[in-house]
Design a protein around this motif. Structure first.
Motif, short mmCIF file in Angstrom:
data_model
loop_
_atom_site.label_atom_id
_atom_site.label_comp_id
_atom_site.label_asym_id
_atom_site.label_seq_id
_atom_site.Cartn_x
_atom_site.Cartn_y
_atom_site.Cartn_z
N CYS A 1 0.84 -1.20 0.00
CA CYS A 1 0.00 0.00 0.00
C CYS A 1 0.88 1.26 0.00
N GLN A 2 0.25 2.38 -0.27
CA GLN A 2 0.98 3.65 -0.41
C GLN A 2 1.65 4.07 0.90
N ASP A 3 0.90 3.96 1.99
CA ASP A 3 1.43 4.40 3.29
C ASP A 3 1.15 3.31 4.32
N GLN A 4 2.18 2.61 4.75
CA GLN A 4 2.00 1.49 5.66
C GLN A 4 1.82 1.96 7.10
N ASN A 5 1.18 1.08 7.89
CA ASN A 5 0.95 1.36 9.31
C ASN A 5 1.59 0.24 10.12
N GLU A 6 2.48 0.58 11.00
CA GLU A 6 3.23 -0.42 11.75
C GLU A 6 2.33 -1.22 12.68
N ILE A 7 1.32 -0.56 13.28
CA ILE A 7 0.41 -1.25 14.19
C ILE A 7 -0.36 -2.35 13.46
N ILE A 8 -0.90 -2.00 12.28
CA ILE A 8 -1.66 -2.98 11.48
C ILE A 8 -0.76 -4.14 11.06
N ASP A 9 0.45 -3.80 10.65
CA ASP A 9 1.37 -4.85 10.21
C ASP A 9 1.69 -5.81 11.36
N ASN A 10 1.90 -5.29 12.57
CA ASN A 10 2.20 -6.13 13.72
C ASN A 10 1.00 -6.99 14.12
N GLN A 11 -0.21 -6.39 14.05
CA GLN A 11 -1.41 -7.15 14.40
C GLN A 11 -1.65 -8.29 13.42
N LEU A 12 -1.48 -8.01 12.14
CA LEU A 12 -1.66 -9.07 11.13
C LEU A 12 -0.64 -10.19 11.33
N GLY A 13 0.60 -9.81 11.64
CA GLY A 13 1.63 -10.82 11.90
C GLY A 13 1.32 -11.66 13.13
N THR A 14 0.83 -10.99 14.18
CA THR A 14 0.48 -11.71 15.42
C THR A 14 -0.68 -12.68 15.18
N MET A 15 -1.71 -12.21 14.47
CA MET A 15 -2.86 -13.08 14.20
C MET A 15 -2.46 -14.25 13.31
N LEU A 16 -1.58 -14.00 12.34
CA LEU A 16 -1.13 -15.07 11.46
C LEU A 16 -0.35 -16.14 12.23
N ASN A 17 0.50 -15.70 13.15
CA ASN A 17 1.27 -16.65 13.97
C ASN A 17 0.34 -17.48 14.86
N LEU A 18 -0.69 -16.81 15.41
CA LEU A 18 -1.65 -17.51 16.26
C LEU A 18 -2.41 -18.58 15.48
N VAL A 19 -2.85 -18.22 14.26
CA VAL A 19 -3.60 -19.17 13.44
C VAL A 19 -2.72 -20.36 13.07
N GLU A 20 -1.45 -20.11 12.75
CA GLU A 20 -0.55 -21.20 12.39
C GLU A 20 -0.29 -22.12 13.59
N GLN A 21 -0.21 -21.57 14.80
CA GLN A 21 -0.07 -22.39 15.99
C GLN A 21 -1.31 -23.26 16.22
N GLN A 22 -2.49 -22.65 16.00
CA GLN A 22 -3.73 -23.39 16.17
C GLN A 22 -3.86 -24.50 15.12
N LEU A 23 -3.38 -24.24 13.91
CA LEU A 23 -3.40 -25.28 12.88
C LEU A 23 -2.56 -26.48 13.29
N LYS A 24 -1.39 -26.22 13.87
CA LYS A 24 -0.54 -27.32 14.33
C LYS A 24 -1.23 -28.12 15.43
N GLN A 25 -1.91 -27.41 16.35
CA GLN A 25 -2.64 -28.09 17.42
C GLN A 25 -3.76 -28.97 16.86
N ILE A 26 -4.50 -28.43 15.90
CA ILE A 26 -5.60 -29.19 15.30
C ILE A 26 -5.08 -30.41 14.56
N ASN A 27 -3.99 -30.24 13.80
CA ASN A 27 -3.44 -31.38 13.05
C ASN A 27 -2.95 -32.48 14.00
N ASN A 28 -2.33 -32.08 15.11
CA ASN A 28 -1.88 -33.07 16.10
C ASN A 28 -3.08 -33.78 16.74
N ALA A 29 -4.14 -33.02 16.98
CA ALA A 29 -5.35 -33.61 17.57
C ALA A 29 -6.00 -34.61 16.61
N ILE A 30 -5.98 -34.30 15.31
CA ILE A 30 -6.53 -35.21 14.30
C ILE A 30 -5.76 -36.53 14.31
#
Length: 387
Positions: free
Chosen positions: A166-195
């Motif tokens: 994007c034209q003008d980036q926002n550090e807060i949004i970038d950090n939040q997206l990164g945090t949420m992505l890491n959380l989802v990937e951790q949850q995916l690993k938990q679900i796969n192990n549970a399966i």
């Protein structure tokens, strides 16, 4: 006096309440409504409903309960009735809708739908519903959660990538997206192990799923999803029913000289179609079995790659069903013999040596036994003439 044949109870369920209609059918096929009532879709409400049904059952004749497969709202009631050893039928909403239209119902509300389902259960011999086993039910919950997390992960990756350009980036949004992505990937690993844990807890489930997943390009998650969504193929009597359940059945649109598009119905379990999307690419890429030949044949006829891949998905689903029921491993070199590898003797004349193998001439149409049309008559009657 007419003889009563069967009681039928129709229920139309929603999240909080459900309407019930108690009726009876006699020997003249007349359906008479005895009572209607609304109940809470809670444990206490279900107990009251079962007591109400037993009270209205005056004669010792069969009783059936019919309901629609409305999301997950029907499951608690269906299981409670099953545990009471009642005959329970769960029908697809589109099947119930077509029946209502066929008997001339124009209006629609919960009470009318309950009456229609009650009449449907009285007039028809519907299939008996069976609950999922505990492990397969847990497997379905986990695989659906995995699907949801995969979708969230894709959304977050796309948003993060879009924000990067994007034209003008926002550090807060970038950090939040990164945090949420890491959380989802951790949850995916938990679900796969549970399966994996759920599969390994059940010896039979583990043996069958791991055997089928030996197909190159077909993973454990794919097989587990298909098995979970079909309850281990318990209620499917043939491949045609399974194909229709998954929405892979073909719909033609032709009338007179008009030829419309031929496509799959997609009126079925979307979870199965979604999970078979990538494996179809894989088995074609790795040339497993006859999948590559099927893909090439459909692509040459339609000139559309996705139609060819959908045909591969359909064949892959039927293969999983066959391997599961036969309890066998996949053989990439397996082919159904048509009987052409051995000489055919149409008449027992004792002239086996006189029969020669005829090789089809190039650009010549052949019959089912791989003999050219212009040579088949000579082969068929040469033995008689010589005799």
């Amino acid at each position: 006096m007419q003889t009563m044949l069967k009681y039928s109870v129709g229920t139309d369920l929603s999240k909080e309440t459900f309407d019930a209609c108690f009726s009876v059918i006699d020997s003249q096929q007349k359906v008479t409504i005895k009572s209607t009532r609304k109940f809470d879709n809670t444990i206490s409400g279900i107990k009251n409903f079962i007591g109400w049904s037993k009270k209205l059952r005056k004669h010792d004749i069969p009783i059936v309960f019919t309901m629609e497969a409305t999301g997950i709202y029907y499951e608690r009631l269906a299981l409670a009735l099953y545990e009471e050893e009642f005959y329970v039928s769960v029908v697809l909403p589109n099947k119930a809708k077509k029946y209502m239209q066929s008997i001339g119902q124009k209006s629609k509300n919960d009470k009318i739908d309950a009456k229609g389902l009650s009449r449907m259960g009285a007039e028809q011999q519907l299939a008996c519903w069976m609950p999922f086993s505990r492990n397969i039910y847990q497997l379905r919950l986990l695989t659906r959660q995995n699907e949801d997390l995969q979708q969230q992960r894709t959304i977050l990756i796309n948003r993060k990538e879009a924000h990067r350009f994007c034209q003008d980036q926002n550090e807060i949004i970038d950090n939040q997206l990164g945090t949420m992505l890491n959380l989802v990937e951790q949850q995916l690993k938990q679900i796969n192990n549970a399966i994996i844990r759920v599969i390994e807890e059940d010896t039979l489930l583990k043996e069958k799923i791991f055997r089928i997943s030996k197909i190159k390009g077909l993973g454990i998650l794919t097989v587990a999803t298909v098995v979970a969504e079909t309850n281990g193929f318990y209620l499917f009597k043939n491949q045609r029913q399974l194909v229709s359940y998954a929405g892979y059945d073909i719909i033609e649109n032709q009338s007179g000289n008009r030829k419309g598009k031929t496509k799959i119905s997609k009126k079925g379990n979307s979870h199965i179609r979604r999970v078979l999307h990538m494996p179809a690419f894989n088995v074609v890429r790795y040339e497993q079995g006859s999948f590559k030949n099927l893909y090439d044949r459909v692509y040459m006829r339609t000139n559309k790659k996705m139609k060819a891949y959908v045909a591969v998905q359909r064949k892959l689903l039927m293969l999983i069903y066959t391997l599961w029921n036969n309890n066998t491993e996949f053989d990439s070199n397996y082919h159904k013999s048509s009987g052409n590898d051995e000489p055919k003797f149409l008449f027992s004349l004792g002239f086996e040596k006189a029969v020669k193998k005829v090789v089809p001439v190039k650009n010549t149409r052949t019959t089912q036994d791989e003999l050219p049309c212009n040579e088949s008559p000579e082969v068929l009657f040469s033995l008689i003439q010589n005799y």
